[in-house]
Design a protein around this motif. Sequence first.
Motif, mmCIF file in Angstrom:
data_model
loop_
_atom_site.group_PDB
_atom_site.id
_atom_site.type_symbol
_atom_site.label_atom_id
_atom_site.label_comp_id
_atom_site.label_asym_id
_atom_site.label_seq_id
_atom_site.Cartn_x
_atom_site.Cartn_y
_atom_site.Cartn_z
ATOM 1 N N ILE A 70 0.810 -1.163 0.020
ATOM 2 C CA ILE A 70 0.125 -0.042 0.134
ATOM 3 C C ILE A 70 0.827 1.047 0.282
ATOM 4 O O ILE A 70 1.792 1.512 0.778
ATOM 5 C CB ILE A 70 -1.005 -0.077 1.063
ATOM 6 C CG1 ILE A 70 -1.781 -1.394 1.351
ATOM 7 C CG2 ILE A 70 -1.781 1.288 1.374
ATOM 8 C CD1 ILE A 70 -3.106 -1.502 0.235
ATOM 9 N N PHE A 71 0.553 1.928 -1.071
ATOM 10 C CA PHE A 71 1.335 3.487 -1.106
ATOM 11 C C PHE A 71 0.311 4.492 -0.637
ATOM 12 O O PHE A 71 -0.940 4.628 -1.033
ATOM 13 C CB PHE A 71 1.796 3.783 -2.377
ATOM 14 C CG PHE A 71 2.747 2.942 -3.111
ATOM 15 C CD1 PHE A 71 4.078 3.475 -3.131
ATOM 16 C CD2 PHE A 71 2.635 1.568 -3.391
ATOM 17 C CE1 PHE A 71 5.084 2.447 -3.672
ATOM 18 C CE2 PHE A 71 3.439 0.554 -3.715
ATOM 19 C CZ PHE A 71 4.810 1.147 -3.834
ATOM 20 N N LEU A 72 0.802 5.234 0.198
ATOM 21 C CA LEU A 72 -0.197 6.595 0.958
ATOM 22 C C LEU A 72 0.542 7.670 -0.258
ATOM 23 O O LEU A 72 1.556 8.119 -0.061
ATOM 24 C CB LEU A 72 0.211 6.841 2.157
ATOM 25 C CG LEU A 72 -0.670 8.055 2.926
ATOM 26 C CD1 LEU A 72 -1.980 7.692 2.845
ATOM 27 C CD2 LEU A 72 0.213 8.262 4.560
ATOM 28 N N LEU A 73 -0.600 8.371 -0.626
ATOM 29 C CA LEU A 73 -0.403 9.433 -1.568
ATOM 30 C C LEU A 73 -0.676 10.749 -0.758
ATOM 31 O O LEU A 73 -1.536 10.619 0.132
ATOM 32 C CB LEU A 73 -1.388 9.608 -2.801
ATOM 33 C CG LEU A 73 -1.253 8.274 -3.743
ATOM 34 C CD1 LEU A 73 -1.898 8.402 -4.966
ATOM 35 C CD2 LEU A 73 0.644 8.137 -4.070
ATOM 36 N N MET A 79 -3.078 3.812 -2.026
ATOM 37 C CA MET A 79 -3.115 2.899 -3.465
ATOM 38 C C MET A 79 -2.437 1.798 -3.208
ATOM 39 O O MET A 79 -1.255 1.723 -2.767
ATOM 40 C CB MET A 79 -2.470 3.652 -4.729
ATOM 41 C CG MET A 79 -3.092 5.231 -4.938
ATOM 42 S SD MET A 79 -4.600 4.913 -5.765
ATOM 43 C CE MET A 79 -4.241 4.409 -7.375
ATOM 44 N N LYS A 80 -3.105 0.345 -3.838
ATOM 45 C CA LYS A 80 -2.359 -0.636 -3.779
ATOM 46 C C LYS A 80 -1.875 -1.115 -4.892
ATOM 47 O O LYS A 80 -2.412 -1.120 -6.170
ATOM 48 C CB LYS A 80 -3.638 -1.723 -3.455
ATOM 49 C CG LYS A 80 -2.925 -3.150 -3.297
ATOM 50 C CD LYS A 80 -4.224 -4.061 -2.838
ATOM 51 C CE LYS A 80 -3.433 -5.619 -2.340
ATOM 52 N NZ LYS A 80 -4.647 -6.516 -2.153
ATOM 53 N N THR A 122 3.336 12.625 -4.550
ATOM 54 C CA THR A 122 4.248 12.193 -3.694
ATOM 55 C C THR A 122 3.734 11.083 -3.070
ATOM 56 O O THR A 122 2.773 10.903 -2.265
ATOM 57 C CB THR A 122 4.577 13.094 -2.459
ATOM 58 O OG1 THR A 122 5.180 14.405 -3.101
ATOM 59 C CG2 THR A 122 5.688 12.738 -1.559
ATOM 60 N N ALA A 123 4.326 9.477 -3.210
ATOM 61 C CA ALA A 123 4.207 8.487 -2.759
ATOM 62 C C ALA A 123 4.999 8.036 -1.729
ATOM 63 O O ALA A 123 6.309 8.293 -1.708
ATOM 64 C CB ALA A 123 3.981 7.237 -3.623
#
Length: 152
Positions: A70-73, A79-80, A122-123
């Motif tokens: 999981i990426f936090l934007l 976003m997975k 920015t992820a």
Amino acid sequence: MDDTTRVSRRTMLVTLAGGGTAAVAIAAPAFSNQLAQQVREAAVTNGWARQFFSLANAGFTEWRQQVGSIFLLGGGFRMKLVAVTPLSSKGKRPSSVGRSSAFIAVFDPVGNAAVPGDLIHTARHPQYGTLPIFLSAAPTAKSPRRMVAVFN
């Protein structure tokens, strides 16, 4: 042979050393990228060491290992990473490129969020830290909010 046409040992050694240095300087960029990639691959197998590397410079294999992450934007979007697909990149790659091949990273939003596309986000990855990532909308019937990033 007179003294004006004779080559001294010192001149011969200097010439050979200069030629060897030039050969190393020409070949070094290609080898340094390969060596750097091998060192990186060995280091990131240690979860702790990942914090010192960025996915911005990672290759296909390293990204593929992150499928499911999981990426936090910025803006609170999550976003997975659901897939990493290789791209055909013909021809010789520039020596300045750290990756050996191009690929697409495919993301689906967690929840029903609509992430703005065609922007640099920015992820934040939980192990690798932050990276800038250009996300474009790539909707499918099954995943209407799907986003992709191309890494060359």
